[in-house]
Design an enzyme around this catalytic site. Structure first.
Site, PDB file in Angstrom:
ATOM      1  N   ARG A  70       0.821  -1.218   0.000  1.00 57.29           N
ATOM      2  CA  ARG A  70       0.000   0.000   0.000  1.00 57.29           C
ATOM      3  C   ARG A  70       0.852   1.264   0.000  1.00 57.29           C
ATOM      4  NH1 ARG A  70      -3.562   2.903   4.131  1.00 57.29           N
ATOM      5  NH2 ARG A  70      -5.435   3.529   2.974  1.00 57.29           N
ATOM      6  N   ILE A  98      -7.314   7.444  -0.940  1.00 60.60           N
ATOM      7  CA  ILE A  98      -7.163   5.995  -1.016  1.00 60.60           C
ATOM      8  C   ILE A  98      -7.992   5.416   0.124  1.00 60.60           C
ATOM      9  CG2 ILE A  98      -5.007   6.123   0.334  1.00 60.60           C
ATOM     10  CD1 ILE A  98      -4.070   3.600  -1.060  1.00 60.60           C
ATOM     11  N   SER A  99      -8.866   4.468  -0.197  1.00 58.71           N
ATOM     12  CA  SER A  99      -9.773   3.921   0.818  1.00 58.71           C
ATOM     13  C   SER A  99      -9.011   3.204   1.926  1.00 58.71           C
ATOM     14  CB  SER A  99     -10.759   2.943   0.175  1.00 58.71           C
ATOM     15  OG  SER A  99     -11.616   3.600  -0.723  1.00 58.71           O
ATOM     16  N   GLN A 100      -9.611   3.171   3.112  1.00 48.60           N
ATOM     17  CA  GLN A 100      -8.989   2.447   4.214  1.00 48.60           C
ATOM     18  C   GLN A 100      -8.952   0.957   3.881  1.00 48.60           C
ATOM     19  OE1 GLN A 100     -12.844   2.860   6.983  1.00 48.60           O
ATOM     20  NE2 GLN A 100     -11.215   1.719   7.968  1.00 48.60           N
ATOM     21  N   PRO A 101      -7.934   0.241   4.320  1.00 42.92           N
ATOM     22  CA  PRO A 101      -7.822  -1.187   4.019  1.00 42.92           C
ATOM     23  C   PRO A 101      -9.056  -1.991   4.418  1.00 42.92           C
ATOM     24  CG  PRO A 101      -5.734  -0.382   4.836  1.00 42.92           C
ATOM     25  CD  PRO A 101      -6.714   0.749   4.979  1.00 42.92           C
TER      26      PRO A 101
END
Length: 211
Positions: A33, A59-62
Site C-alpha cells: 500500500r 485511497i480507501s482504508q484497508p
C-alpha cells in the site's frame, strides 16, 4: 514502516473487525500500500485509514477495500469485474489478484496514469483502463459478473444496473451527504435485490472526465 510485522498487524486488526475471507486478507497483506500514497505519507500506509492522494480524492482504508472485495466475491471467484473509480489504483491492484480480469474507469486522467504505472511496477497485467465518466460504466465491454464503485452516488446509476450480468453483484456506497450506506445489489432472475449494509464515508461520484 513497510515491514512484514506492520502488515501482519493490519491483517490481524481486519480479522478482529470481522473480515474472514482468507484469500482477500492474504492479498491485502502482500499488496504494498505504501506504493499507492505520496512518499510523505508512506509511514502511514498500513494504518487502517483513508489517506489523501490529491485532486480531492482519497485511497480507501484497508478495511473498506477488504470489505467490498469480500462482498463482491461472496458467491465465489469472478472472471470479469468493472471498477468505477481507479483512484490511486490500490483497490484495482487488490482486485487484479482476486479476479480474472478488471476493467477500471477513472474520470481524472492524472490519477489513472499514475495508477497504471504502479500496476506495471507490480506486474499486474490483467487490468484494462478507461478514462471517462464513471456514471456511464463501460457499456462496450458489458456485462460484468461484478461491479465495484469506490465513490458515493446519490442514486444507483441505471447504466451500472444495465451492465450487471445475471447473478452479478454490485457493491456501491449510496447517499448524497457526507455519510452514506454501503449497498449490495444482486441481479436476480426477475429484477434486483438490494441490501443496505454498513454506514460509510466516501468522496462523491462526479460526472465528466477531467485531464
Amino acid at each position: 514502516m513497510t515491514s512484514q510485522r506492520t502488515r501482519d498487524r493490519l491483517i490481524q486488526r481486519l480479522y478482529e473487525e470481522g473480515l474472514s475471507n482468507a484469500h482477500v486478507l492474504e492479498v491485502i497483506r502482500r499488496t504494498p500500500r505504501h506504493l499507492f500514497v505520496d512518499e510523505a505519507l508512506a509511514h502511514r500506509a498500513y494504518e487502517d485509514t483513508a489517506l489523501p492522494i490529491g485532486h480531492n480524492q482519497t485511497i480507501s482504508q484497508p478495511f473498506m477495500v477488504a470489505r467490498m472485495s469480500e462482498l463482491l466475491l461472496a458467491d465465489g471467484p469472478l472472471d470479469k469485474v468493472l471498477e468505477i473509480g481507479t483512484g490511486s489504483g490500490y483497490q484495482t491492484a487488490v482486485l487484479a489478484q482476486l479476479v480474472e480480469r478488471v476493467f477500471s474507469v477513472e474520470r481524472i486522467q492524472a490519477l489513472q496514469d499514475r495508477a497504471k504505472e504502479r500496476l506495471v511496477e507490480l506486474k499486474l497485467r490483467n487490468v484494462v483502463f478507461r478514462w471517462g465518466d464513471g456514471w456511464e460504466g463501460w457499456p462496450a465491454l458489458a456485462p460484468y459478473n461484478g461491479i465495484i464503485v469506490t465513490a458515493a452516488a446519490a442514486d444507483v446509476p441505471q447504466a451500472l444496473l444495465d451492465q450487471l450480468a445475471p447473478g452479478g453483484r454490485l457493491v456501491i456506497p449510496v447517499g448524497a451527504g457526507e455519510v452514506q450506506q454501503l449497498m449490495l445489489i444482486i441481479r436476480e432472475e426477475n429484477g434486483f435485490s438490494r441490501h443496505l449494509l454498513d454506514t460509510v464515508r466516501f468522496v462523491p461520484l462526479l460526472n465528466g472526465p477531467v485531464i
